[in-house]
Design a protein around this motif. Sequence first.
Motif, short mmCIF file in Angstrom:
data_model
loop_
_atom_site.label_atom_id
_atom_site.label_comp_id
_atom_site.label_asym_id
_atom_site.label_seq_id
_atom_site.Cartn_x
_atom_site.Cartn_y
_atom_site.Cartn_z
N VAL A 71 0.83 -1.21 0.00
CA VAL A 71 0.00 0.00 0.00
C VAL A 71 0.86 1.25 0.00
O VAL A 71 0.59 2.22 -0.72
N GLY A 72 1.90 1.25 0.82
CA GLY A 72 2.76 2.43 0.91
C GLY A 72 2.14 3.51 1.79
O GLY A 72 1.94 3.32 2.97
N GLN A 73 1.78 4.63 1.17
CA GLN A 73 1.21 5.76 1.89
C GLN A 73 -0.31 5.77 1.79
O GLN A 73 -0.88 5.28 0.81
N VAL A 74 -0.94 6.32 2.83
CA VAL A 74 -2.40 6.43 2.88
C VAL A 74 -2.74 7.90 3.09
O VAL A 74 -2.13 8.58 3.92
N ASN A 75 -3.73 8.38 2.36
CA ASN A 75 -4.20 9.76 2.53
C ASN A 75 -5.18 9.85 3.69
O ASN A 75 -6.19 9.14 3.71
N VAL A 76 -4.88 10.71 4.63
CA VAL A 76 -5.70 10.88 5.82
C VAL A 76 -6.07 12.35 5.95
O VAL A 76 -5.20 13.22 5.78
N GLY A 77 -7.33 12.63 6.24
CA GLY A 77 -7.76 14.01 6.44
C GLY A 77 -7.10 14.64 7.64
O GLY A 77 -6.87 13.99 8.66
N SER A 78 -6.80 15.92 7.55
CA SER A 78 -6.16 16.64 8.65
C SER A 78 -7.11 17.68 9.20
O SER A 78 -8.17 17.97 8.64
N ALA A 79 -6.73 18.28 10.33
CA ALA A 79 -7.59 19.26 11.00
C ALA A 79 -7.82 20.50 10.14
O ALA A 79 -8.84 21.16 10.25
N GLY A 80 -6.88 20.83 9.27
CA GLY A 80 -7.02 22.01 8.44
C GLY A 80 -7.94 21.83 7.25
O GLY A 80 -8.15 22.77 6.50
N GLY A 81 -8.45 20.62 7.06
CA GLY A 81 -9.34 20.36 5.95
C GLY A 81 -8.66 19.71 4.76
O GLY A 81 -9.33 19.27 3.83
N GLY A 82 -7.33 19.64 4.78
CA GLY A 82 -6.61 19.00 3.69
C GLY A 82 -6.37 17.53 3.99
O GLY A 82 -7.03 16.92 4.84
N THR A 83 -5.43 16.94 3.28
CA THR A 83 -5.08 15.54 3.48
C THR A 83 -3.59 15.42 3.75
O THR A 83 -2.79 16.24 3.28
N ILE A 89 1.48 1.54 8.05
CA ILE A 89 1.62 0.93 9.37
C ILE A 89 1.23 1.92 10.47
O ILE A 89 0.68 1.52 11.50
N LEU A 90 1.48 3.21 10.27
CA LEU A 90 1.04 4.22 11.24
C LEU A 90 -0.47 4.34 11.23
O LEU A 90 -1.10 4.45 12.28
N PHE A 91 -1.05 4.30 10.04
CA PHE A 91 -2.51 4.34 9.91
C PHE A 91 -3.13 3.15 10.63
O PHE A 91 -4.10 3.30 11.39
N LEU A 92 -2.57 1.96 10.41
CA LEU A 92 -3.12 0.76 11.02
C LEU A 92 -2.92 0.75 12.53
O LEU A 92 -3.82 0.38 13.29
#
Length: 285
Positions: A71-83, A89-92
């Motif tokens: 998978v590599g990297q995963v896009n996660v929403g941030s507090a500022g509204g971006g990704t 592994i950090l996501f999991l």
Amino acid sequence: MQAAPSSKPDPSPATASPSIWRAPQLSARWWPVFLRNLLVWRKLAIPSLVGNIAEPLMWLVAFGYGMGALVGQVNVGSAGGGTTQVPYILFLASGSICMSAMNAASFEALYSAFSRMHVQKTWDGIMNAPVSLDNVVLAEMLWAAFKAVFTVTAILGVMLALGISHSPKLLVAWPVLLFTGVMFSSIALIFNALAKGYDFFTYYFTLVLTPMMFLSGVFFPRDQLPTVVRHVSDWLPLANAVELVRPLFMDQWPAHPLRHGLVLVVTTVVAFWTALALTRKRFRA
């Protein structure tokens, strides 16, 4: 000719049984019950710890490092509204530690609590002392939450040793995980009060916890879900716990902490009150 008056007294509010939905009547007498569970468990602390952390660590290693390489990297929403892009592994890890709190609290508040309540009749013995049922239920809920936070603390230590995250905000994640244990132990005690045997808990794990685990963003972002399913998952207890904990692993603050925190608090209060009412009804019968 007049009928003879009945000898049975008319029921009156003074002699009627109190409502099972009355407010919890709690005191500090929950502590000896909690301490009793702690002293019994202390003899099995090491095997219990190994059993509680082995499965989540296997999930982490197998999926985090195995699938993470694909998978590599995963896009996660941030507090500022971006990704923000984060390693899988950090996501999991940030989701699975919430899942571990859920599972540890649920197992203790179901199988162990049911054994003490129904099989071993430990609750009956305790209530022969000046300890009310309300305090026994509170002690069981807090004990299950303690087992959950004990488990996640050990897992968090392993994650720190592996270098998955070194964010100082993990200090804030710890009380969130503690409250997650409180919430899921309260929910599990509802099913404990309804159960007639151990087999009943299979329905809870299969129909409640497993779907929640896959719909709460533990293994993949909830943005991938269909719109209707995603809106439903917004209100799942585990999803809101993950939304609070995951940004802290990423050294960020949650985007909507008040909303997610309110869902956890309301769920906990309603679940504990319901569990207490159903347990009162069970012991009244």
